[in-house]
Scaffold this active site. Sequence first.
Site, PDB file in Angstrom:
ATOM      1  N   TYR A  84      27.952  90.045  83.064  1.00  0.00           N
ATOM      2  CA  TYR A  84      28.493  89.353  84.247  1.00  0.00           C
ATOM      3  C   TYR A  84      28.605  90.310  85.431  1.00  0.00           C
ATOM      4  CZ  TYR A  84      29.832  85.342  81.421  1.00  0.00           C
ATOM      5  OH  TYR A  84      29.813  84.235  80.609  1.00  0.00           O
ATOM      6  N   LYS A  91      59.357  92.206  65.742  1.00  0.00           N
ATOM      7  CA  LYS A  91      59.200  91.193  66.807  1.00  0.00           C
ATOM      8  C   LYS A  91      57.739  91.127  67.246  1.00  0.00           C
ATOM      9  CE  LYS A  91      60.417  94.610  70.340  1.00  0.00           C
ATOM     10  NZ  LYS A  91      61.491  95.119  71.219  1.00  0.00           N
ATOM     11  N   MET A 122      34.478  87.226  77.383  1.00  0.00           N
ATOM     12  CA  MET A 122      35.468  86.588  76.509  1.00  0.00           C
ATOM     13  C   MET A 122      35.166  86.836  75.032  1.00  0.00           C
ATOM     14  SD  MET A 122      36.544  82.588  76.300  1.00  0.00           S
ATOM     15  CE  MET A 122      36.851  82.419  78.051  1.00  0.00           C
ATOM     16  N   ARG A 139      69.923  96.183  81.358  1.00  0.00           N
ATOM     17  CA  ARG A 139      69.171  94.974  81.037  1.00  0.00           C
ATOM     18  C   ARG A 139      70.110  94.064  80.260  1.00  0.00           C
ATOM     19  NH1 ARG A 139      63.590  95.611  77.752  1.00  0.00           N
ATOM     20  NH2 ARG A 139      65.074  96.074  76.098  1.00  0.00           N
TER      21      ARG A 139
HETATM   22  C1  LIG Z   1      61.584  96.505  70.781  1.00  0.00           C
HETATM   23  C2  LIG Z   1      62.847  97.152  70.451  1.00  0.00           C
HETATM   24  C3  LIG Z   1      62.868  98.273  69.617  1.00  0.00           C
HETATM   25  C4  LIG Z   1      61.616  98.977  69.146  1.00  0.00           C
HETATM   26  O1  LIG Z   1      61.076  99.690  70.236  1.00  0.00           O
HETATM   27  P1  LIG Z   1      59.857 100.697  70.039  1.00  0.00           P
HETATM   28  O2  LIG Z   1      59.798 101.450  71.310  1.00  0.00           O
HETATM   29  O3  LIG Z   1      58.653  99.865  69.813  1.00  0.00           O
HETATM   30  O4  LIG Z   1      60.181 101.542  68.874  1.00  0.00           O
HETATM   31  C5  LIG Z   1      64.112  98.775  69.255  1.00  0.00           C
HETATM   32  N1  LIG Z   1      65.253  98.220  69.717  1.00  0.00           N
HETATM   33  C6  LIG Z   1      65.263  97.162  70.539  1.00  0.00           C
HETATM   34  C7  LIG Z   1      66.555  96.605  71.020  1.00  0.00           C
HETATM   35  C8  LIG Z   1      64.065  96.601  70.956  1.00  0.00           C
HETATM   36  O5  LIG Z   1      64.071  95.545  71.782  1.00  0.00           O
END
Ligand SMILES: *Cc1c(COP(=O)(O)O)cnc(C)c1O
Length: 371
Positions: free
Chosen positions: A266, A34, A314, A131
């Site tokens: 800056y 992701k 930047m 969550r």
């Molecule tokens: C992001 C995520 C992971 C990976 O988490 P890390 O701490 O980066 O290893 C695993 N499972 C779910 C459901 C996640 O959202």
Amino acid sequence: MSIATIEVSVSALLHNVNLFRQLSPTSQIMAIVKANAYSHGKNKIATILDRVVDYFGVARLEEGIELRKIGVQFPILILEGLFLHDCPSQLVDYNLQTVIHCAQQIETLRKMSLPVNSLDVWFKLDSGMHRLGFRPEEAKDYFQQLADLACVKKPINIISHFSSADELNSAQTLHQMATFDLFINSIDDQSLLGKQSIAASGGILAWPMSHRDVIRPGIALYGVSPFSYSEANKAIAAEFGLKSVMTFKSEIITVREHKKDESLGYGLIWQAKHDTRLAVVAMGYGDGYPRDILPDTPVWINDRLVPIVGRVAMDMILVDLGPQATDQAGDEVIFWGNAALPVEKIAAHSGMSAYELLTRLTERAKLRYVD
Ligand SMILES: *Cc1c(COP(=O)(O)O)cnc(C)c1O
């Protein structure tokens, strides 16, 4: 050319996958890609790891569809499940697996007439993070409702997520595992239960009991520790035998003389105590480097650590090379990712987690794959 480059080491990535195989020899691996694979380039990482790991995990449906469109073959799980406006038939069209975490998602599937046994799903239990997921007291009932849907393939996989796996002395992780096991044992027809998955990076590295059938490495896959770093605990991924996959680097634009008592940048927030030489480096918050860092946050130039001075802009960063410096325009500047400067250290200097440092990198920083 190496201006604002995210250099990705393919051999370090494969090394880390092998380490997970050793740490957890009976588990399958779901590589979490992701957020553009934590800025390592989702499509390329998934292409490299296709047939190497067992699953891919993404947050959103669009990410999964994109991976299928570029030809990724292996199973892909949508970790956040379907959103209200997502079309469930796309899961079938693109052969994507989904998490089911709320009653509404079950209702959506009930109303669609998807083909029999067309959908691989992962039932999400809220074991204590609060969550996503079904609360333990309602989970058994919803699990049965899901199992009763003809479109859902049996057995059904079970997934949960830790809130505090990075807190090594916390009882929360033990509580969550106990809640998970209670749920598993409460199901009358055990043949409906598929694979179990709880551990992300923190669980993989610190809680072997959580490994179960499928581990889900995200940040550790990229060779970064999920634990917060301090000078006291030195919680860097190298301690676990992981190799940093990303080297975030750029180069010196020009080297200039700077006089004692002159300020710079800056706000003129830094003043030289003696005559010195400054490097102007092609990197800034426009590339994703944090603007708010502690004074003297280091970078690596020509085999030594030298401090950033003044305010991060930047597009440019100023570095105090010291009066005797012989560095030149074009020399490489590493912002994190080598042994002397792991991203965990920059996290400590910026008050940001390594997760955020990685994922906030921008498109201006160019990806390059090596070895
Ligand atoms: C992001 C995520 C992971 C990976 O988490 P890390 O701490 O980066 O290893 C695993 N499972 C779910 C459901 C996640 O959202």
